[in-house]
Design a protein around this motif. Structure first.
Motif, PDB file in Angstrom:
ATOM      1  N   ARG A  46      -0.688   5.176  -3.665  1.00 20.82           N
ATOM      2  CA  ARG A  46      -2.152   5.209  -3.629  1.00 20.82           C
ATOM      3  C   ARG A  46      -2.734   3.861  -4.045  1.00 20.82           C
ATOM      4  N   LYS A  47      -2.068   3.188  -4.987  1.00 19.40           N
ATOM      5  CA  LYS A  47      -2.561   1.905  -5.459  1.00 19.40           C
ATOM      6  C   LYS A  47      -2.560   0.865  -4.338  1.00 19.40           C
ATOM      7  N   PHE A  48      -1.473   0.817  -3.559  1.00 21.39           N
ATOM      8  CA  PHE A  48      -1.339  -0.227  -2.537  1.00 21.39           C
ATOM      9  C   PHE A  48      -1.914   0.189  -1.173  1.00 21.39           C
ATOM     10  N   HIS A  49      -1.954   1.478  -0.883  1.00 23.73           N
ATOM     11  CA  HIS A  49      -2.355   1.914   0.463  1.00 23.73           C
ATOM     12  C   HIS A  49      -3.522   2.904   0.481  1.00 23.73           C
ATOM     13  N   GLY A  50      -4.029   3.284  -0.700  1.00 23.20           N
ATOM     14  CA  GLY A  50      -5.090   4.280  -0.740  1.00 23.20           C
ATOM     15  C   GLY A  50      -6.331   3.861   0.021  1.00 23.20           C
ATOM     16  N   ASP A  51      -6.763   2.618  -0.168  1.00 25.73           N
ATOM     17  CA  ASP A  51      -7.962   2.151   0.531  1.00 25.73           C
ATOM     18  C   ASP A  51      -7.737   2.052   2.034  1.00 25.73           C
ATOM     19  N   ASN A 251      -2.024  14.634   6.380  1.00 22.69           N
ATOM     20  CA  ASN A 251      -2.634  13.306   6.235  1.00 22.69           C
ATOM     21  C   ASN A 251      -1.705  12.342   5.520  1.00 22.69           C
ATOM     22  N   LEU A 252      -1.015  12.828   4.466  1.00 18.98           N
ATOM     23  CA  LEU A 252      -0.091  11.966   3.735  1.00 18.98           C
ATOM     24  C   LEU A 252       1.088  11.550   4.619  1.00 18.98           C
ATOM     25  N   LEU A 253       1.613  12.497   5.397  1.00 16.21           N
ATOM     26  CA  LEU A 253       2.739  12.164   6.281  1.00 16.21           C
ATOM     27  C   LEU A 253       2.341  11.099   7.294  1.00 16.21           C
ATOM     28  N   TRP A 254       1.134  11.220   7.824  1.00 15.02           N
ATOM     29  CA  TRP A 254       0.670  10.204   8.776  1.00 15.02           C
ATOM     30  C   TRP A 254       0.529   8.848   8.080  1.00 15.02           C
ATOM     31  N   ALA A 255       0.003   8.849   6.862  1.00 16.82           N
ATOM     32  CA  ALA A 255      -0.152   7.590   6.131  1.00 16.82           C
ATOM     33  C   ALA A 255       1.203   6.943   5.893  1.00 16.82           C
ATOM     34  N   ALA A 260       5.385   3.000   7.361  1.00 15.51           N
ATOM     35  CA  ALA A 260       6.746   2.712   7.828  1.00 15.51           C
ATOM     36  C   ALA A 260       6.724   1.977   9.159  1.00 15.51           C
ATOM     37  N   ALA A 261       5.808   2.351  10.047  1.00  9.75           N
ATOM     38  CA  ALA A 261       5.707   1.661  11.333  1.00  9.75           C
ATOM     39  C   ALA A 261       5.303   0.207  11.144  1.00  9.75           C
ATOM     40  N   ASN A 321      13.788   5.241  11.305  1.00 11.63           N
ATOM     41  CA  ASN A 321      13.683   6.285  12.327  1.00 11.63           C
ATOM     42  C   ASN A 321      12.400   7.078  12.079  1.00 11.63           C
ATOM     43  N   LEU A 322      11.372   6.829  12.875  1.00 14.95           N
ATOM     44  CA  LEU A 322      10.077   7.483  12.688  1.00 14.95           C
ATOM     45  C   LEU A 322      10.065   8.911  13.195  1.00 14.95           C
ATOM     46  N   ASP A 323      11.104   9.318  13.944  1.00 16.42           N
ATOM     47  CA  ASP A 323      11.161  10.697  14.442  1.00 16.42           C
ATOM     48  C   ASP A 323      11.201  11.698  13.290  1.00 16.42           C
ATOM     49  N   ASN A 324      11.744  11.300  12.159  1.00 18.69           N
ATOM     50  CA  ASN A 324      11.800  12.208  11.010  1.00 18.69           C
ATOM     51  C   ASN A 324      10.397  12.633  10.577  1.00 18.69           C
TER      52      ASN A 324
END
Length: 492
Positions: A46-51, A251-255, A260-261, A321-324
Motif C-alpha cells: 500500500r505504501k508503494f502502490h496505494g496511490d 481489486n487487489l489481485l488486479w493491482a 507484476a506486469a 507467469n501472469l496466468d496464475n
C-alpha cells in the motif's frame, strides 16, 4: 395529537436510527459507483502502490445489482374481485413518472436493503396524488411494537444549502422542522460545540399560509418501506453487502497483476563480474576531468550495453507467469456469480452455441431472485396503491387494492418467437385475449387501448372479425369452409 416537544423528541430518536444506518448505506452506494478502497494489501504494498491504484476498480458490484433491477417492471395492479387491472391506478403511476422512477427505487433497495415510497395529495390535481420514491439515506419508519407492517411514524431528513430539513409523518398530522447546517466540530472548543448543539435543535419550519402541523387526511402514515430480503428480527439485507469482500479481493489481485506486469512480465537479464560502466566527463578543452555512471534507463530503452573485463557474464531471470492471477480472478468472479445467483454469462461473457433451453436454465437462479423481490416489493406496492386510493377519497377501492395483486412483467428473458409461440398455445386452450395481452407485457392502459382497437375493427368489418373469431377462438371450435350467407349472420 403530539405536542411540539413530543414531535421534536420523536424526530431526534428517528434521526439517531437514520444516522446508525448511513455508514452502510454510503458504503454500498460507493461500491456500486466503483469508489472502492484498496484492501487486503500489505502495508508495504500500500505504501508503494496505494496511490497508483487509488481510483481503480474492476466493478462487479454494479453488474450484480443491475441484473435483477432490469427485470423488475410494474405493469399495474389488479384489485381483489376485479376481472382486470385497474386503469386509474396505472394512470396515476404513469402521471408521476414511476415507470422510470420505480427503477431508481428498486435499485436503491437492492443496493442498500430498503427504499421508501411517499404518497401525498396534489393540491393542483386532487385526482392525481403525488407518489415519489425516496432515498434510504434520508428516510426511516417506526413500526408498532411486534409488527413489521403497522407504521407509527416516519421521518424524512435532507439538507438544502445551509439548512437541514425534517418532515415527521404521523397518522393524524405532519410536522415540519428545520435547523442551520453546522460544519465539523472536531477543531472547536467545548464552548463552541455547545453553541452548535443549541443551534442545531429542530425548530418548526416556516410554511407560509400552510399550517404546521397540518392534518393528515389519509389517517395513516403515508410512507411505505420496500425491503430487500427482509429478516424476521433484523435489518433487511442488501444484495451488495455480500459482494464487497470478494470485490476487494478482485481489486487487489488486479493491482498485483498490474504490478507484476510492470516489473516482471519480461525476462530480466543481469550482468555479473563487471563494474557499472562510466562515461568520462570533459572540460571545455576536451580534457578528462572525471567520470559519471552511464544512464541505465537510456540503455534499457536502447536495449544494448557494452561491458568489458575478463570475468563478465550474463544471466537471465524467467518472466513471471501472469496466468496464475487470471485463474484466481476467474474463480473469484465465479464465486460472486454463485453467491448472488447472477448468471455466469452476465459476468464472464462466454457464450458458445447455447440453446434457448440452456440459456433459460442458466438464468433460473436470477429469475427466482427476481420473483422473490417481486413478492416483497409487491407487498409494499399494494400499500402504495392503497394510499393512492385513500388520497383520492375512494375507501372501497383502497380495501380492494390492499387485497389485490401487483402485475409484473415476466421475469424470464425470452425471444419474441418463444413468447409468441407460448401465447398462441395458451390461446388454444382458452386463455382470454386480455390476459394474454398482459402476459405479453402491455400495461393495463395499453390493453384497454388494444381492446378499443379490436372493437373498432369489428364495427368497421363485422364479417372479417367474426370469421377470424370463429377461426381462432377455441370457444367456437374450428372454422367451416362455408362462408356465412349474410353480414347479419356473420355478425351474430
Amino acid at each position: 395529537m403530539a405536542t411540539e416537544e413530543e414531535a421534536r423528541r420523536l424526530v431526534d430518536l428517528l434521526e439517531d436510527e437514520l444516522r446508525r444506518r448511513r455508514p452502510d448505506i454510503d458504503r454500498n452506494n460507493d461500491y456500486y459507483r466503483g469508489t472502492q478502497p484498496l484492501r487486503f494489501a500489505s502495508d508495504q504494498f500500500r505504501k508503494f502502490h496505494g496511490d497508483r491504484y487509488r481510483n481503480f476498480a474492476d466493478n462487479w458490484v454494479q453488474v450484480v445489482a443491475d441484473a435483477p433491477v432490469e427485470r423488475l417492471t410494474v405493469n399495474g395492479i389488479q384489485p381483489a374481485g376485479a376481472e382486470r387491472a385497474d386503469v386509474e391506478s396505472s394512470r396515476v403511476w404513469q402521471a408521476n413518472g414511476l415507470d422510470a422512477d420505480s427503477q431508481l427505487g428498486f435499485l436503491g433497495a437492492v443496493n442498500t436493503g430498503q427504499t421508501f415510497a411517499l404518497v401525498w395529495g396534489n393540491p393542483s390535481d386532487p385526482s392525481t396524488p403525488q407518489v415519489t420514491f425516496e432515498d434510504s439515506g434520508q428516510c426511516v419508519i417506526a413500526y408498532e411494537p411486534g409488527s413489521r407492517t403497522d407504521r407509527r411514524a416516519a421521518l424524512k431528513c435532507w439538507s438544502d444549502g445551509d439548512r437541514e430539513h425534517a418532515t415527521l409523518f404521523l397518522p393524524d398530522e405532519v410536522w415540519k422542522f428545520d435547523r442551520p447546517a453546522v460544519g465539523s466540530a472536531d477543531d472547536k472548543s467545548p464552548q463552541l460545540r455547545a453553541v452548535d448543539e443549541e443551534l442545531r435543535k429542530w425548530a418548526p419550519r416556516s410554511t407560509g399560509d400552510e399550517p404546521n402541523p397540518q392534518p393528515n387526511p389519509l389517517g395513516v402514515v403515508p410512507m411505505v418501506e420496500l425491503q430487500n430480503r427482509p429478516m424476521l428480527n433484523a435489518d433487511p439485507i442488501s444484495d451488495v453487502s455480500g459482494v464487497t469482500a470478494m470485490q476487494d479481493a478482485i481489486n487487489l489481485l488486479w493491482a498485483q497483476l498490474f504490478t507484476a506486469a510492470d516489473y516482471a512480465s519480461f525476462p530480466q537479464r543481469i550482468v555479473t563480474g563487471a563494474e557499472v560502466p562510466e562515461i568520462p566527463v570533459l572540460d571545455d578543452s576536451g580534457n578528462i576531468v572525471g567520470s559519471r555512471p552511464v544512464d541505465l534507463e537510456k540503455f534499457a530503452v536502447d536495449r544494448v550495453m557494452f561491458f568489458t573485463g575478463e570475468n563478465v557474464r550474463t544471466d537471465e531471470w524467467t518472466a513471471a507467469n501472469l496466468d496464475n492471477y487470471t485463474k484466481v480472478l476467474e474463480v473469484a468472479v465465479g464465486h460472486i456469480a454463485a453467491q448472488t445467483r447472477t448468471p455466469q454469462h452476465y459476468l464472464v461473457g462466454k457464450m458458445v452455441n447455447l440453446s434457448a433451453d440452456a440459456l433459460i436454465a442458466a438464468e433460473t437462479g436470477l429469475v427466482k431472485r427476481v420473483q422473490e423481490k417481486q413478492t416483497w416489493f409487491g407487498q409494499a406496492l399494494r400499500e402504495v396503491f392503497r394510499l393512492v386510493a385513500l388520497a383520492q377519497g375512494d375507501t372501497a377501492k383502497s380495501s380492494a387494492v390492499a387485497g389485490g395483486r401487483v402485475i409484473w412483467a415476466d421475469a424470464e428473458s425470452r425471444s419474441h418467437a418463444q413468447l409468441a409461440d407460448a401465447l398462441t398455445k395458451l390461446r388454444s386452450i382458452g386463455f382470454p385475449f386480455e390476459r394474454l395481452a398482459l402476459k405479453y407485457g402491455l400495461t393495463p392502459i395499453e390493453v384497454a387501448d388494444l381492446m378499443s382497437m379490436k372493437e373498432r375493427e369489428m364495427d368497421l368489418d363485422p364479417l372479417g372479425a367474426a370469421t377470424a373469431l370463429m377461426t381462432r377462438d377455441p370457444a367456437h371450435g374450428a372454422a367451416d369452409d362455408a362462408t356465412p350467407d349474410s353480414p347479419e349472420l356473420a355478425a351474430a
